[in-house]
Write a protein that holds these residues in place. Structure first.
Motif, PDB file in Angstrom:
ATOM      1  N   LEU A  62     -15.818  -1.650  13.780  1.00 18.20           N
ATOM      2  CA  LEU A  62     -15.311  -0.593  14.664  1.00 18.20           C
ATOM      3  C   LEU A  62     -14.709  -1.198  15.929  1.00 18.20           C
ATOM      4  O   LEU A  62     -13.698  -0.714  16.443  1.00 18.20           O
ATOM      5  CB  LEU A  62     -16.439   0.385  15.024  1.00 18.20           C
ATOM      6  CG  LEU A  62     -17.056   1.170  13.860  1.00 18.20           C
ATOM      7  CD1 LEU A  62     -18.224   2.019  14.354  1.00 18.20           C
ATOM      8  CD2 LEU A  62     -15.994   2.042  13.194  1.00 18.20           C
ATOM      9  N   TRP A  63     -15.344  -2.251  16.424  1.00 20.11           N
ATOM     10  CA  TRP A  63     -14.831  -2.951  17.611  1.00 20.11           C
ATOM     11  C   TRP A  63     -13.485  -3.597  17.307  1.00 20.11           C
ATOM     12  O   TRP A  63     -12.558  -3.529  18.108  1.00 20.11           O
ATOM     13  CB  TRP A  63     -15.863  -3.992  18.045  1.00 20.11           C
ATOM     14  CG  TRP A  63     -15.554  -4.714  19.315  1.00 20.11           C
ATOM     15  CD1 TRP A  63     -15.437  -4.174  20.565  1.00 20.11           C
ATOM     16  CD2 TRP A  63     -15.335  -6.120  19.456  1.00 20.11           C
ATOM     17  NE1 TRP A  63     -15.175  -5.167  21.483  1.00 20.11           N
ATOM     18  CE2 TRP A  63     -15.099  -6.370  20.830  1.00 20.11           C
ATOM     19  CE3 TRP A  63     -15.334  -7.183  18.568  1.00 20.11           C
ATOM     20  CZ2 TRP A  63     -14.849  -7.649  21.328  1.00 20.11           C
ATOM     21  CZ3 TRP A  63     -15.092  -8.455  19.054  1.00 20.11           C
ATOM     22  CH2 TRP A  63     -14.849  -8.681  20.419  1.00 20.11           C
ATOM     23  N   VAL A  64     -13.386  -4.221  16.127  1.00 15.72           N
ATOM     24  CA  VAL A  64     -12.120  -4.831  15.707  1.00 15.72           C
ATOM     25  C   VAL A  64     -11.026  -3.772  15.633  1.00 15.72           C
ATOM     26  O   VAL A  64      -9.903  -3.973  16.125  1.00 15.72           O
ATOM     27  CB  VAL A  64     -12.275  -5.541  14.344  1.00 15.72           C
ATOM     28  CG1 VAL A  64     -10.917  -6.022  13.832  1.00 15.72           C
ATOM     29  CG2 VAL A  64     -13.241  -6.712  14.457  1.00 15.72           C
ATOM     30  N   ILE A  66     -12.509  -4.327   6.721  1.00 21.13           N
ATOM     31  CA  ILE A  66     -11.331  -5.072   7.137  1.00 21.13           C
ATOM     32  C   ILE A  66     -10.202  -4.884   6.125  1.00 21.13           C
ATOM     33  O   ILE A  66      -9.020  -4.725   6.505  1.00 21.13           O
ATOM     34  CB  ILE A  66     -11.659  -6.568   7.316  1.00 21.13           C
ATOM     35  CG1 ILE A  66     -12.586  -6.760   8.509  1.00 21.13           C
ATOM     36  CG2 ILE A  66     -10.385  -7.383   7.516  1.00 21.13           C
ATOM     37  CD1 ILE A  66     -12.004  -6.343   9.846  1.00 21.13           C
ATOM     38  N   VAL A  67     -10.534  -4.876   4.843  1.00 24.48           N
ATOM     39  CA  VAL A  67      -9.511  -4.659   3.806  1.00 24.48           C
ATOM     40  C   VAL A  67      -8.845  -3.301   4.002  1.00 24.48           C
ATOM     41  O   VAL A  67      -7.610  -3.167   3.956  1.00 24.48           O
ATOM     42  CB  VAL A  67     -10.135  -4.771   2.400  1.00 24.48           C
ATOM     43  CG1 VAL A  67      -9.132  -4.303   1.339  1.00 24.48           C
ATOM     44  CG2 VAL A  67     -10.564  -6.203   2.119  1.00 24.48           C
ATOM     45  N   GLN A  68      -9.648  -2.264   4.250  1.00 24.89           N
ATOM     46  CA  GLN A  68      -9.095  -0.935   4.480  1.00 24.89           C
ATOM     47  C   GLN A  68      -8.268  -0.891   5.762  1.00 24.89           C
ATOM     48  O   GLN A  68      -7.200  -0.267   5.813  1.00 24.89           O
ATOM     49  CB  GLN A  68     -10.227   0.087   4.551  1.00 24.89           C
ATOM     50  CG  GLN A  68     -10.969   0.286   3.230  1.00 24.89           C
ATOM     51  CD  GLN A  68     -12.122   1.265   3.358  1.00 24.89           C
ATOM     52  OE1 GLN A  68     -12.298   1.909   4.393  1.00 24.89           O
ATOM     53  NE2 GLN A  68     -12.922   1.377   2.296  1.00 24.89           N
ATOM     54  N   LEU A  69      -8.765  -1.574   6.791  1.00 25.53           N
ATOM     55  CA  LEU A  69      -8.070  -1.583   8.071  1.00 25.53           C
ATOM     56  C   LEU A  69      -6.711  -2.252   7.960  1.00 25.53           C
ATOM     57  O   LEU A  69      -5.726  -1.796   8.549  1.00 25.53           O
ATOM     58  CB  LEU A  69      -8.942  -2.311   9.103  1.00 25.53           C
ATOM     59  CG  LEU A  69      -8.546  -2.209  10.576  1.00 25.53           C
ATOM     60  CD1 LEU A  69      -8.529  -0.767  11.036  1.00 25.53           C
ATOM     61  CD2 LEU A  69      -9.510  -3.027  11.430  1.00 25.53           C
ATOM     62  N   MET A  70      -6.644  -3.333   7.183  1.00 30.64           N
ATOM     63  CA  MET A  70      -5.394  -4.079   7.064  1.00 30.64           C
ATOM     64  C   MET A  70      -4.326  -3.322   6.282  1.00 30.64           C
ATOM     65  O   MET A  70      -3.157  -3.664   6.344  1.00 30.64           O
ATOM     66  CB  MET A  70      -5.659  -5.439   6.420  1.00 30.64           C
ATOM     67  CG  MET A  70      -6.364  -6.429   7.347  1.00 30.64           C
ATOM     68  SD  MET A  70      -5.489  -6.692   8.913  1.00 30.64           S
ATOM     69  CE  MET A  70      -6.429  -5.660  10.049  1.00 30.64           C
ATOM     70  N   ARG A  71      -4.737  -2.317   5.533  1.00 31.95           N
ATOM     71  CA  ARG A  71      -3.744  -1.480   4.868  1.00 31.95           C
ATOM     72  C   ARG A  71      -2.937  -0.685   5.883  1.00 31.95           C
ATOM     73  O   ARG A  71      -1.794  -0.314   5.621  1.00 31.95           O
ATOM     74  CB  ARG A  71      -4.441  -0.538   3.892  1.00 31.95           C
ATOM     75  CG  ARG A  71      -5.002  -1.264   2.662  1.00 31.95           C
ATOM     76  CD  ARG A  71      -5.857  -0.352   1.819  1.00 31.95           C
ATOM     77  NE  ARG A  71      -6.390  -1.063   0.651  1.00 31.95           N
ATOM     78  CZ  ARG A  71      -7.363  -0.602  -0.126  1.00 31.95           C
ATOM     79  NH1 ARG A  71      -7.920   0.583   0.144  1.00 31.95           N
ATOM     80  NH2 ARG A  71      -7.782  -1.310  -1.157  1.00 31.95           N
TER      81      ARG A  71
END
Length: 419
Positions: free
Chosen positions: A362-364, A402-407
């Protein structure tokens, strides 16, 4: 190869560096031997390069080095690094230096002798531009006699020297630009250990493993300052606002001053350091040219202190590289994500943890939202060998997040660096 000029062959041999390799190569033919004798400009003796250095007796080793050096003319670079080798005879080492001193531009000297060899007396008033001394003793510096008119770089490692002689040595080097001090043994006449150094030409200073009450550095031209593994009561930099790069790593210091004018600071790197953030921020807040800010494994003096990224965005508009390590204490992260200002110019973001939890992703995500023009994200982490099932699941959840975020951030190059 037979058409190569001897000068070119001399350059080739000089790039080999190691004396053993040079001797083997020079045995190729008469022309290469001539190049070794007349056109070799760098010759290195390093006890780590060849096991035989440790097998030979000091007397036999002295003869071998003497014969090799005396076969050359016009040496400009002479590294002699004899770690874990018994003491040499001082008279032999003096002979090496006397033979080469008029042409030497670089001397890297780590040789234990009985008695101690006075390098300053032998090599002063010559053409030396770089001098690196290790495991040596310096006493009674006389700037008028032991002068180094061409010296630009000086490094002292495990050298015994008084605070007065250290400052006098800098005075004897009117063109010095780079100074390195690694674990020096500072001899003092009173109980308080104080070092005061002054040089108008110094541009780069590196200090490691030094313990002092006071360290005062006056350097009007300094651009780079790096303090590592030091214990200081007070460190003060007196300058004219020329400092561009400031790095401090694993340092204990009660009072830290890097000058009132920090307008030209371009990079600040603080790691393994206890920091009183309001005071530190006040010291650097006028650095409007700052391009890199790294706060890594920093311990805050007050656990409730928050680094306001809103203020960082406003005060450092040119910031392009931001590195922060994550530390969760009592449910509070020391880096606040509140505010409407964005880090518009940040293109590289480094984030890390020492102990991961579910809030890290969440911080990222929050930091990614603050950096609309980000191009590169590097995530650092510590992964222990023995992990519980809960820790493994937490790491798996983070990876999925992170994988979901990078999408959403397809344009960002993501790298992981685990240790």
């Amino acid at each position: 190869m037979e058409h190569l000029p001897v000068e070119v062959i001399g350059n080739i041999l000089s790039r080999l560096g190691g004396a053993r390799d040079v001797l083997i190569a020079s045995a190729t033919c008469r022309k290469w031997r001539e190049a070794c004798r007349k056109h070799l400009h760098t010759l290195s003796f390093n006890s780590n390069d060849w096991h035989a250095y440790h097998d030979l007796t000091p007397g036999r080793l002295e003869i071998l080095i003497t014969q090799t050096i005396f076969q050359t003319t016009g040496l400009q670079g002479l590294p002699i690094l004899m770690d874990d080798v018994d003491d040499f005879s001082a008279s032999t080492v003096i002979a090496w230096l006397m033979y080469t001193r008029e042409t030497l531009h670089q001397l890297i000297y780590n040789v234990r002798t009985t008695p101690n060899v006075n390098i300053l007396e032998i090599c002063g008033r010559q053409k030396l531009e770089t001098l690196e001394l290790s495991h040596n003793s310096i006493t009674g510096v006389e700037p008028n006699f032991q002068r180094f008119p061409c010296l630009k770089s000086l490094s002292l490692s495990y050298v015994s020297i008084s605070a007065l002689d250290l400052n006098l040595l800098l005075t004897a080097c009117p063109k010095i630009e780079t100074l390195g001090l690694v674990n020096p043994e500072i001899a003092m006449s009173d109980a308080q250990v104080t070092v005061e150094l002054s040089s108008p030409t110094l541009k780069s200073v590196y200090v490691e493993a030094i313990s002092l009450d006071k360290f005062i550095l006056e350097a009007d031209s300094i651009e780079s300052l790096h303090l590592k593994d030091c214990a200081l009561e007070l460190f003060e930099l007196i300058g004219k606002g020329t400092l561009k790069h400031f790095k401090i790593d694993d340092v204990s210091v009660i009072q830290l001053y890097i000058g009132e004018t920090v307008d030209n600071l371009e990079s600040i790197d603080v790691s393994n350091f206890t920091i009183f953030w309001p005071k530190f921020y006040q010291m650097i807040s006028k650095s409007s040219k700052l391009r890199k800010l790294r706060l890594w494994e920093v311990v805050f003096d007050d656990e409730d202190e928050i680094v306001d990224l809103e203020n960082i965005a406003v005060c450092f508009p040119h910031l392009s590289h931001l590195a922060l390590s994550y530390d969760l204490r009592d449910g509070v992260v020391n880096y606040g994500l509140q505010g409407s200002s964005h880090l518009e110019n940040v293109i590289t973001l480094e984030l890390g943890w020492t102990a991961i939890n579910d809030l890290f992703s969440l911080w990222v995500e929050g930091l990614l939202k603050l950096c609309p023009n980000l191009k590169k994200l590097v995530i650092h982490g510590v992964v222990s060998e023995a992990k519980s099932h809960e820790e493994c699941q937490m790491l798996a959840n983070f990876t999925s997040s992170i994988v979901q975020l990078m999408r959403t951030y397809m344009h960002v190059d993501v790298q992981f660096d685990y240790e």
